[in-house]
Design a protein around this motif. Structure first.
Motif, PDB file in Angstrom:
ATOM      1  N   ASN A  96      59.897 -76.716-104.568  1.00 61.46           N
ATOM      2  CA  ASN A  96      60.953 -76.141-103.730  1.00 61.46           C
ATOM      3  C   ASN A  96      60.408 -75.105-102.754  1.00 61.46           C
ATOM      4  O   ASN A  96      60.916 -74.964-101.640  1.00 61.46           O
ATOM      5  CB  ASN A  96      62.076 -75.572-104.608  1.00 61.46           C
ATOM      6  N   GLU A 127      63.907 -80.771-113.578  1.00 66.12           N
ATOM      7  CA  GLU A 127      64.582 -81.878-112.888  1.00 66.12           C
ATOM      8  C   GLU A 127      64.175 -81.860-111.422  1.00 66.12           C
ATOM      9  O   GLU A 127      63.695 -80.853-110.922  1.00 66.12           O
ATOM     10  CB  GLU A 127      66.103 -81.744-113.066  1.00 66.12           C
ATOM     11  N   VAL A 158      66.281 -83.937-109.037  1.00 65.84           N
ATOM     12  CA  VAL A 158      67.267 -84.756-108.334  1.00 65.84           C
ATOM     13  C   VAL A 158      67.886 -84.066-107.120  1.00 65.84           C
ATOM     14  O   VAL A 158      68.066 -82.858-107.115  1.00 65.84           O
ATOM     15  CB  VAL A 158      68.402 -85.210-109.276  1.00 65.84           C
ATOM     16  N   ARG A 162      58.993 -76.952 -99.751  1.00 72.04           N
ATOM     17  CA  ARG A 162      60.030 -77.371 -98.788  1.00 72.04           C
ATOM     18  C   ARG A 162      60.534 -76.159 -97.993  1.00 72.04           C
ATOM     19  O   ARG A 162      60.763 -76.254 -96.794  1.00 72.04           O
ATOM     20  CB  ARG A 162      61.178 -78.044 -99.538  1.00 72.04           C
ATOM     21  N   LYS A 165      57.600 -77.087-110.569  1.00 66.63           N
ATOM     22  CA  LYS A 165      58.974 -77.054-110.054  1.00 66.63           C
ATOM     23  C   LYS A 165      59.108 -75.999-108.941  1.00 66.63           C
ATOM     24  O   LYS A 165      59.673 -76.251-107.871  1.00 66.63           O
ATOM     25  CB  LYS A 165      59.945 -76.728-111.201  1.00 66.63           C
ATOM     26  N   GLN A 173      63.177 -80.316 -90.032  1.00 68.22           N
ATOM     27  CA  GLN A 173      64.156 -79.987 -88.993  1.00 68.22           C
ATOM     28  C   GLN A 173      64.619 -78.532 -89.104  1.00 68.22           C
ATOM     29  O   GLN A 173      64.916 -78.073 -90.199  1.00 68.22           O
ATOM     30  CB  GLN A 173      65.382 -80.891 -89.140  1.00 68.22           C
ATOM     31  N   PHE A 175      76.451 -76.587 -97.301  1.00 68.55           N
ATOM     32  CA  PHE A 175      75.078 -76.071 -97.233  1.00 68.55           C
ATOM     33  C   PHE A 175      74.099 -77.079 -96.646  1.00 68.55           C
ATOM     34  O   PHE A 175      72.989 -76.722 -96.278  1.00 68.55           O
ATOM     35  CB  PHE A 175      74.630 -75.503 -98.583  1.00 68.55           C
ATOM     36  N   LYS A 176      74.541 -78.347 -96.537  1.00 68.44           N
ATOM     37  CA  LYS A 176      73.722 -79.339 -95.822  1.00 68.44           C
ATOM     38  C   LYS A 176      74.612 -80.497 -95.374  1.00 68.44           C
ATOM     39  O   LYS A 176      75.776 -80.562 -95.768  1.00 68.44           O
ATOM     40  CB  LYS A 176      72.530 -79.785 -96.658  1.00 68.44           C
TER      41      LYS A 176
HETATM   42  N1  SAJ Z   1      67.138 -78.087 -94.603  1.00 66.14           N
HETATM   43  C1  SAJ Z   1      66.735 -77.782 -93.313  1.00 66.14           C
HETATM   44  N2  SAJ Z   1      65.860 -78.595 -92.675  1.00 66.14           N
HETATM   45  C2  SAJ Z   1      65.356 -79.716 -93.266  1.00 66.14           C
HETATM   46  C3  SAJ Z   1      65.747 -80.031 -94.585  1.00 66.14           C
HETATM   47  C4  SAJ Z   1      66.639 -79.199 -95.228  1.00 66.14           C
HETATM   48  O1  SAJ Z   1      67.164 -76.773 -92.740  1.00 66.14           O
HETATM   49  O2  SAJ Z   1      64.577 -80.431 -92.602  1.00 66.14           O
HETATM   50  C5  SAJ Z   1      68.089 -77.205 -95.313  1.00 66.14           C
HETATM   51  C6  SAJ Z   1      69.395 -77.906 -95.712  1.00 66.14           C
HETATM   52  O3  SAJ Z   1      70.312 -77.919 -94.657  1.00 66.14           O
HETATM   53  C7  SAJ Z   1      69.847 -77.043 -96.877  1.00 66.14           C
HETATM   54  C8  SAJ Z   1      68.536 -76.601 -97.513  1.00 66.14           C
HETATM   55  O4  SAJ Z   1      67.529 -76.823 -96.544  1.00 66.14           O
HETATM   56  O5  SAJ Z   1      70.544 -75.890 -96.410  1.00 66.14           O
HETATM   57  C9  SAJ Z   1      68.173 -77.326 -98.791  1.00 66.14           C
HETATM   58  O6  SAJ Z   1      68.478 -78.703 -98.686  1.00 66.14           O
HETATM   59  P1  SAJ Z   1      67.531 -79.870 -99.245  1.00 66.14           P
HETATM   60  O7  SAJ Z   1      68.143 -81.167 -98.939  1.00 66.14           O
HETATM   61  O8  SAJ Z   1      66.146 -79.668 -98.750  1.00 66.14           O
HETATM   62  O9  SAJ Z   1      67.433 -79.593-100.817  1.00 66.14           O
HETATM   63  P2  SAJ Z   1      68.488 -79.357-102.028  1.00 66.14           P
HETATM   64  O10 SAJ Z   1      68.644 -77.881-102.223  1.00 66.14           O
HETATM   65  O11 SAJ Z   1      69.711 -80.168-101.903  1.00 66.14           O
HETATM   66  O12 SAJ Z   1      67.623 -79.982-103.267  1.00 66.14           O
HETATM   67  C10 SAJ Z   1      66.297 -79.514-103.507  1.00 66.14           C
HETATM   68  C11 SAJ Z   1      65.351 -80.738-103.633  1.00 66.14           C
HETATM   69  N3  SAJ Z   1      63.969 -80.277-103.618  1.00 66.14           N
HETATM   70  C12 SAJ Z   1      63.038 -80.755-102.737  1.00 66.14           C
HETATM   71  O13 SAJ Z   1      63.324 -81.570-101.888  1.00 66.14           O
HETATM   72  C13 SAJ Z   1      61.643 -80.256-102.888  1.00 66.14           C
HETATM   73  C14 SAJ Z   1      65.660 -81.512-104.901  1.00 66.14           C
HETATM   74  O14 SAJ Z   1      64.732 -82.572-105.088  1.00 66.14           O
HETATM   75  C15 SAJ Z   1      65.619 -80.558-106.122  1.00 66.14           C
HETATM   76  O15 SAJ Z   1      65.914 -81.254-107.325  1.00 66.14           O
HETATM   77  C16 SAJ Z   1      66.669 -79.481-105.905  1.00 66.14           C
HETATM   78  O16 SAJ Z   1      66.300 -78.749-104.715  1.00 66.14           O
HETATM   79  C17 SAJ Z   1      66.679 -78.580-107.136  1.00 66.14           C
HETATM   80  O17 SAJ Z   1      67.605 -78.731-107.958  1.00 66.14           O
HETATM   81  O18 SAJ Z   1      65.742 -77.797-107.314  1.00 66.14           O
END
Ligand code: SAJ
Length: 401
Positions: A205, A148, A150, A208, A201, A246, A316-317
């Protein structure tokens, strides 16, 4: 078409609901009786905007039924957690037990899919397990891996519109899995093999995580160099081929802070950047806690009294009420540990009550505090006026321009 979803968590339940909404008869299975009970009563046990209404609709229409045991179906989906063990080693025991639970009822022509984030080779392992116990099914069932993608908080849209990667054990398996997902996915369904889909997958992640680590590393450098990191990133991103993410108070949630370990555990010699990124992002939370503690000490030395400290955000975000694996929670507990350095005001505007911390309303906390640490950049914080008389530790860019 009848499908059996093993696991009614943050991914299994929404996917089951959306599939049911598109006409598939769903048996949703969970080992937790309370989850089963709540689901059958139309109560969503997870946090996801708009999803409860859909659940009630499909339960009422008789399209989705939850149970603690699987039932005979045409397709089976493993959507269970894959946490890590002590030494960041992936733990696929839930995938294995979900597979063992459906093994006795698998029959010729069925589709078996793993959606759980899994280390490379997990689908091969489960295929071997299935055929070791049911050798007569060899080449008679379809096996695929389909992760997934999402984003929590935007699941209804993304489950339908995101592209997906589908890796079958063979072409016929990929075809069969694509036929299932095309019932409700409008995004493109990309064909590949199981191992590539598993790695895809983990790669998404980890990518990112590495990019956030770069931003977090910059924030540490800029803190020493007395440069505003938010201005710096904004300016660097004016370059047509630069797109820096960020910095923040660390990386939380149950995906990005976990999945990279599934690569580093299996390929420790080859995954240097991925491992370093994990360390940098973990270190960032520790650094934030130390920074707050030092600012408190300085305050007391200069002003001769203990400061009032506001810890802004626990999620967490930004703009969610999900506190799982939140760096902010770690920072708050680290600062409070053994500290009697004044009054602590804990803020999380997206939840009403916390079982450990007494919460303070965000405007009240901001107004009362001498030191304000922004741990999460919730939208409501951005409306606060910048107050030069306070020590503001803006770890998450609330006041960035
Ligand atoms: N964060 C930062 N700086 C940024 C972006 C995010 O510090 O610029 C932090 C957020 O505050 C948070 C963490 O990273 O603590 C993760 O947040 P996120 O919004 O990047 O991701 P998640 O964990 O909510 O969801 C991610 C997503 N994966 C990607 O963007 C590659 C989502 O699409 C996946 O489905 C999900 O993981 C998953 O289930 O694997």
């Amino acid at each position: 078409m009848k499908a059996c979803f093993m696991g009614l968590g943050y991914i299994g339940l929404p996917t089951a609901i959306i599939a049911a909404k598109h006409g598939v008869d769903i048996i949703g299975v969970d080992i937790n009786p309370s989850v089963v009970e709540q689901t059958n009563a139309g109560h969503l046990h997870i946090i996801e905007p708009g999803m409860e209404e859909l659940l009630q609709e499909v339960v009422k229409a008789g399209k989705l039924k939850a149970s603690i045991t699987p039932e005979v179906a045409d397709a089976y989906f493993m959507v269970v957690p894959t946490p890590f063990k002590g030494n960041h080693e992936p733990d696929i025991s839930y995938v294995e037990s979900a597979t063992r639970a459906v093994l006795p009822i698998l029959k010729e022509g069925d589709l078996y899919v793993i959606e759980s984030t899994s280390p490379v080779g997990t689908t091969d392992k489960m295929r071997d397990l299935i055929f070791s116990i049911r050798p007569e099914l060899k080449d008679k069932i379809h096996i695929a891996y389909c992760p997934e993608r999402v984003l929590p908080g935007n699941v209804i849209y993304e489950l339908v519109h995101n592209d997906r990667v589908i890796g079958g054990m063979d072409n016929a398996s990929t075809d069969k899995a694509i036929a299932f997902y095309s019932q409700f996915v409008k995004g493109t369904l990309h064909r590949t093999n199981c191992r590539t889909a598993e790695m895809c997958k983990l790669t998404e992640n980890s990518s990112r995580d590495v990019q956030i680590a770069f931003a977090n590393e910059l924030s540490l450098i800029c803190d020493k160099a007395n440069i505003n990191v938010w201005d710096l990133i904004q300016l660097a991103n004016k370059h047509p081929r630069v797109n820096i993410l960020q910095p923040g108070s660390g990386v939380g949630g149950h995906c990005i802070a976990v999945d990279p370990y599934f690569i580093t555990a299996d390929f420790p010699m080859e995954s240097k950047i991925i491992a370093d990124a994990r360390e940098i992002n973990n270190y960032k939370s520790f650094w934030c806690a130390e920074k707050i503690k030092n600012t408190m000490l300085q305050f007391e030395l200069l002003r001769g009294r203990k400061p009032v400290v506001a810890m802004m955000g626990l999620a967490f975000k930004p703009d969610i009420d999900d506190l799982r694996e939140a760096p902010a929670k770690y920072i708050v507990s680290k600062v409070m540990q053994g500290s009697n350095d004044g009054e602590m005001l804990i803020v999380e505007p997206n939840i009403e009550k916390h079982n450990v911390y007494k919460l303070t309303e965000y405007r009240e906390a901001y107004q009362k505090a001498d030191i304000v640490a922004f741990l999460v950049s919730h939208s409501v914080f951005k409306e606060l006026p910048y107050d030069e008389n306070k020590e503001i530790l803006d770890f998450s860019g609330v006041f960035k321009r």
